[in-house]
Design an enzyme around this catalytic site. Structure first.
Site, PDB file in Angstrom:
ATOM      1  N   ASP A   9      44.295 143.603  62.677  1.00  0.00           N
ATOM      2  CA  ASP A   9      45.758 144.327  63.006  1.00  0.00           C
ATOM      3  C   ASP A   9      46.752 143.606  62.172  1.00  0.00           C
ATOM      4  OD1 ASP A   9      47.154 146.292  64.267  1.00  0.00           O
ATOM      5  OD2 ASP A   9      47.385 145.001  66.021  1.00  0.00           O
ATOM      6  N   ASP A  21      48.929 146.095  55.863  1.00  0.00           N
ATOM      7  CA  ASP A  21      50.021 146.617  56.340  1.00  0.00           C
ATOM      8  C   ASP A  21      51.398 146.017  55.063  1.00  0.00           C
ATOM      9  OD1 ASP A  21      52.316 147.687  57.202  1.00  0.00           O
ATOM     10  OD2 ASP A  21      52.322 146.587  59.255  1.00  0.00           O
ATOM     11  N   GLY A  68      55.468 147.013  71.058  1.00  0.00           N
ATOM     12  CA  GLY A  68      56.062 146.377  72.221  1.00  0.00           C
ATOM     13  C   GLY A  68      56.633 147.145  73.388  1.00  0.00           C
ATOM     14  N   HIS A  73      49.966 153.414  65.822  1.00  0.00           N
ATOM     15  CA  HIS A  73      50.312 152.339  66.292  1.00  0.00           C
ATOM     16  C   HIS A  73      51.311 152.382  67.385  1.00  0.00           C
ATOM     17  CE1 HIS A  73      48.580 149.141  63.337  1.00  0.00           C
ATOM     18  NE2 HIS A  73      48.323 150.417  62.874  1.00  0.00           N
ATOM     19  N   ASN A 120      46.323 152.318  68.929  1.00  0.00           N
ATOM     20  CA  ASN A 120      46.231 150.892  69.170  1.00  0.00           C
ATOM     21  C   ASN A 120      47.211 150.601  70.489  1.00  0.00           C
ATOM     22  OD1 ASN A 120      45.277 150.834  66.591  1.00  0.00           O
ATOM     23  ND2 ASN A 120      47.109 149.641  65.973  1.00  0.00           N
ATOM     24  N   ILE A 121      46.312 149.726  71.381  1.00  0.00           N
ATOM     25  CA  ILE A 121      47.137 149.497  72.600  1.00  0.00           C
ATOM     26  C   ILE A 121      47.017 147.793  72.789  1.00  0.00           C
ATOM     27  CG2 ILE A 121      46.741 149.558  75.031  1.00  0.00           C
ATOM     28  CD1 ILE A 121      45.694 152.360  74.462  1.00  0.00           C
TER      29      ILE A 121
HETATM   30  P1  13P Z   1      51.941 148.494  71.534  1.00  0.00           P
HETATM   31  O1  13P Z   1      52.718 147.367  71.620  1.00  0.00           O
HETATM   32  O2  13P Z   1      52.585 149.740  71.925  1.00  0.00           O
HETATM   33  O3  13P Z   1      50.403 148.201  72.580  1.00  0.00           O
HETATM   34  O4  13P Z   1      51.246 148.751  70.069  1.00  0.00           O
HETATM   35  C1  13P Z   1      50.004 147.864  69.650  1.00  0.00           C
HETATM   36  C2  13P Z   1      49.755 147.905  68.402  1.00  0.00           C
HETATM   37  O5  13P Z   1      50.388 148.906  67.355  1.00  0.00           O
HETATM   38  C3  13P Z   1      48.944 146.801  67.595  1.00  0.00           C
HETATM   39  O6  13P Z   1      48.902 147.173  66.213  1.00  0.00           O
HETATM   40  O1  G3H Z   2      51.200 145.278  66.738  1.00  0.00           O
HETATM   41  C1  G3H Z   2      51.168 144.163  67.093  1.00  0.00           C
HETATM   42  C2  G3H Z   2      50.098 143.724  68.155  1.00  0.00           C
HETATM   43  O2  G3H Z   2      50.846 143.992  69.600  1.00  0.00           O
HETATM   44  C3  G3H Z   2      49.862 142.266  68.082  1.00  0.00           C
HETATM   45  O3  G3H Z   2      50.918 141.388  68.794  1.00  0.00           O
HETATM   46  O4  G3H Z   2      51.172 139.849  66.422  1.00  0.00           O
HETATM   47  O5  G3H Z   2      51.974 139.319  68.891  1.00  0.00           O
HETATM   48  O6  G3H Z   2      49.445 139.400  68.356  1.00  0.00           O
HETATM   49  P1  G3H Z   2      50.946 139.958  67.771  1.00  0.00           P
HETATM   50 ZN    ZN Z   3      50.282 147.996  65.295  1.00  0.00          ZN
END
Ligand code: 13P
Ligand code: G3H
Ligand code: ZN
Length: 309
Positions: free
Chosen positions: A82, A104, A181, A211, A254-255
């Site tokens: 990710d 990204d 977030g 996302h 994405n969650i």
């Molecule tokens: P959320 O913060 O809405 O769960 O999005 C997660 C995400 O896009 C991870 O790439």
């Molecule tokens: O989009 C980001 C995801 O929520 C991952 O978060 O980079 O804090 O692991 P993180």
């Molecule tokens: Zn994301």
């Protein structure tokens, strides 16, 4: 069953008008909660690992936990990087067994985004690994980097054909108003479905990724605040909007934040009810159960991918 690529999953999801859940994983309980839910409803899964998750839990530990989940569930599961921010990080994940990576480079100018994305595609494709890229820029927090709402940029549909053609990428994340977030919308939630429609018209059959798609479930925020938390009132993406996106070209949703909220709310509740508790199984166990309940709900009622494994 070995780890699978996202390619076949997305083809079926596009044709079937549903989306695959891409859930962020950071530890054993999260992986177990998600995969047990998917097993019960027979859903395909994408488990995604951020750079931060990889740093926290270690690449090998996460891969072995996911391998264990595959043995336990026998489900089609893809492991995805990710928000990869460099060729080196993507290469390391590809070499280490991931079946999909996101590069990204959405913060870079168009030509530089194309150049870096293509470099990753050229390395990934001969090794059977799929690549997701991003055009446009989401607001919110990723890996401690905060993008202010005014710096978020909707995807320009006029750029998508050239981007996909020149990079050879397998799926594309677009910015239509979601953000990362727990604080997404101050007032009413608004998503630019007109942009999604136009992207879909220009790229027929091509999988789109959403996302920042947590719904920021109010019950969890309430529980966290009831038991000592101080989260400001927050709004996420309404479930009916996610269902609509899933019925269109969006094949991956994405969650992460909702999982975090489920876990934190449960753990706060356990400690509030039993301040003397000190056995980690007594709070991580219920947190895992809550994640399972939440993911089942998402798979059945939001993503529409139950029964599609
Ligand atoms: P959320 O913060 O809405 O769960 O999005 C997660 C995400 O896009 C991870 O790439
Ligand atoms: O989009 C980001 C995801 O929520 C991952 O978060 O980079 O804090 O692991 P993180
Ligand atoms: Zn994301």
């Amino acid at each position: 069953m070995p780890l699978v690529s996202t390619k076949e999953m997305f083809k079926k999801a596009y044709e079937g008008g549903y989306a695959i859940g891409a859930f962020n994983v950071n530890n054993m309980e999260i992986i177990q909660g998600i995969t047990e839910a998917a097993k019960e409803v027979n859903a395909p899964l994408i488990l995604q690992v951020s750079a931060g998750a990889r740093k926290y839990a270690n690449h090998t530990y996460l891969m072995k936990l996911i391998e264990a989940a595959i043995i336990e569930t026998d489900l089609p599961i893809a492991v995805h990087l990710d928000h990869g921010d460099s060729f080196e990080l993507c290469k390391s994940c590809i070499d280490g067994g991931f079946t999909s990576v996101m590069i990204d480079a959405s913060h870079l100018p168009f030509e530089e985004n194309i150049k870096l994305t293509k470099q990753v595609v050229d390395y990934a494709h001969p090794r059977g690994v799929a690549v997701e890229a991003e055009l446009g820029r989401l607001a919110g927090v990723e890996d401690d980097v905060k993008v202010a709402a005014e710096d978020a940029i909707y995807t320009d549909p006029k750029e998508v054909e050239e981007f996909v053609e020149r990079t050879g990428v397998d799926s594309l994340a677009i910015a239509i108003g979601t953000s990362h977030g727990a604080y997404k919308f101050k007032g009413e939630a608004k998503l630019r479905f007109d942009i999604l429609e136009e992207v879909q018209r220009r790229l027929p059959g091509f999988p789109i990724v959403l996302h920042g798609a947590s719904s920021v479930i109010p019950e969890y925020v309430e529980t966290i605040n009831k038991f000592g938390g101080q989260m400001p009132g927050a709004k996420g993406v309404p479930e009916d909007m996610l269902r609509k996106a899933a019925s269109m070209a969006v094949c991956k949703i994405n969650i992460d934040s909702d999982l975090r909220l489920a876990m934190t709310a449960t753990i706060r509740k356990v400690f509030a009810e039993n301040p003397a508790e000190f056995d980690p199984r007594k709070y991580l166990g219920p947190a895992r159960e809550e994640i399972k309940k939440l993911v089942k709900h998402k798979l059945i009622n939001v993503l529409g991918c139950a029964g599609k494994a």
